[in-house]
Scaffold this motif. Structure first.
Motif, mmCIF file in Angstrom:
data_model
loop_
_atom_site.group_PDB
_atom_site.id
_atom_site.type_symbol
_atom_site.label_atom_id
_atom_site.label_comp_id
_atom_site.label_asym_id
_atom_site.label_seq_id
_atom_site.Cartn_x
_atom_site.Cartn_y
_atom_site.Cartn_z
ATOM 1 N N GLU A 51 37.913 30.160 28.281
ATOM 2 C CA GLU A 51 37.874 30.806 29.589
ATOM 3 C C GLU A 51 36.677 31.733 29.681
ATOM 4 O O GLU A 51 36.149 32.191 28.702
ATOM 5 C CB GLU A 51 39.131 31.654 29.792
ATOM 6 N N SER A 52 36.297 31.976 30.900
ATOM 7 C CA SER A 52 35.264 32.973 31.186
ATOM 8 C C SER A 52 35.979 34.251 31.562
ATOM 9 O O SER A 52 36.623 34.321 32.595
ATOM 10 C CB SER A 52 34.388 32.473 32.326
ATOM 11 N N VAL A 97 25.513 39.710 30.944
ATOM 12 C CA VAL A 97 25.393 40.427 32.213
ATOM 13 C C VAL A 97 26.356 41.610 32.240
ATOM 14 O O VAL A 97 25.995 42.721 32.634
ATOM 15 C CB VAL A 97 25.641 39.481 33.410
ATOM 16 N N LEU A 98 27.579 41.383 31.798
ATOM 17 C CA LEU A 98 28.560 42.460 31.773
ATOM 18 C C LEU A 98 28.096 43.593 30.869
ATOM 19 O O LEU A 98 28.289 44.765 31.183
ATOM 20 C CB LEU A 98 29.922 41.937 31.316
ATOM 21 N N GLY A 99 27.452 43.259 29.769
ATOM 22 C CA GLY A 99 26.917 44.287 28.878
ATOM 23 C C GLY A 99 25.951 45.206 29.609
ATOM 24 O O GLY A 99 25.964 46.426 29.421
ATOM 25 N N GLY A 100 25.105 44.644 30.457
ATOM 26 C CA GLY A 100 24.174 45.443 31.243
ATOM 27 C C GLY A 100 24.876 46.318 32.265
ATOM 28 O O GLY A 100 24.505 47.476 32.468
ATOM 29 N N ALA A 134 30.820 33.144 37.365
ATOM 30 C CA ALA A 134 30.204 33.024 36.045
ATOM 31 C C ALA A 134 30.177 31.560 35.629
ATOM 32 O O ALA A 134 31.180 30.858 35.704
ATOM 33 C CB ALA A 134 30.980 33.844 35.024
ATOM 34 N N ALA A 135 29.021 31.126 35.185
ATOM 35 C CA ALA A 135 28.872 29.728 34.780
ATOM 36 C C ALA A 135 29.249 29.521 33.328
ATOM 37 O O ALA A 135 29.680 28.444 32.950
ATOM 38 C CB ALA A 135 27.428 29.279 35.015
ATOM 39 N N ASP A 136 29.116 30.557 32.528
ATOM 40 C CA ASP A 136 29.277 30.395 31.087
ATOM 41 C C ASP A 136 29.682 31.741 30.482
ATOM 42 O O ASP A 136 29.105 32.763 30.820
ATOM 43 C CB ASP A 136 27.919 29.894 30.597
ATOM 44 N N PRO A 137 30.667 31.756 29.588
ATOM 45 C CA PRO A 137 31.134 33.019 29.003
ATOM 46 C C PRO A 137 30.042 33.807 28.280
ATOM 47 O O PRO A 137 30.035 35.032 28.316
ATOM 48 C CB PRO A 137 32.228 32.590 28.026
#
Length: 75
Positions: A70-71, A44-47, A35-38
């Motif tokens: 943190e991510s 994406v995690l929501g999907g 992951a590049a950015d939280p």
């Protein structure tokens, strides 16, 4: 996460999609190693979670950032 018995199932689903995920009781933590950015990770995690919830419509999930620097997410 409610009901708590679904936490291990969601953790397994996330691991199958490349996330580092673990759970303890009703708590679950997940992060994607690339992951590049939280903010992007949360979208994406929501999907990914939405797809899982289609099979578990009674599950209730409350996403929370683990730390502003943190991510990672906990729920």
């Amino acid at each position: 996460m409610h009901p708590p018995a679904l936490a291990p199932h969601l953790a397994a689903h996330l691991r199958g999609r490349g996330y580092d995920a673990s759970n303890y009781g009703r708590r679950l933590w997940a992060t994607h190693p690339h992951a590049a950015d939280p903010t992007d990770e949360r979208l994406v995690l929501g999907g990914v979670i939405a797809a899982w919830r289609r099979e578990h419509p009674d599950a209730r999930i409350d996403l929370q950032s683990t730390d502003s620097n943190e991510s990672g997410l906990s729920f």
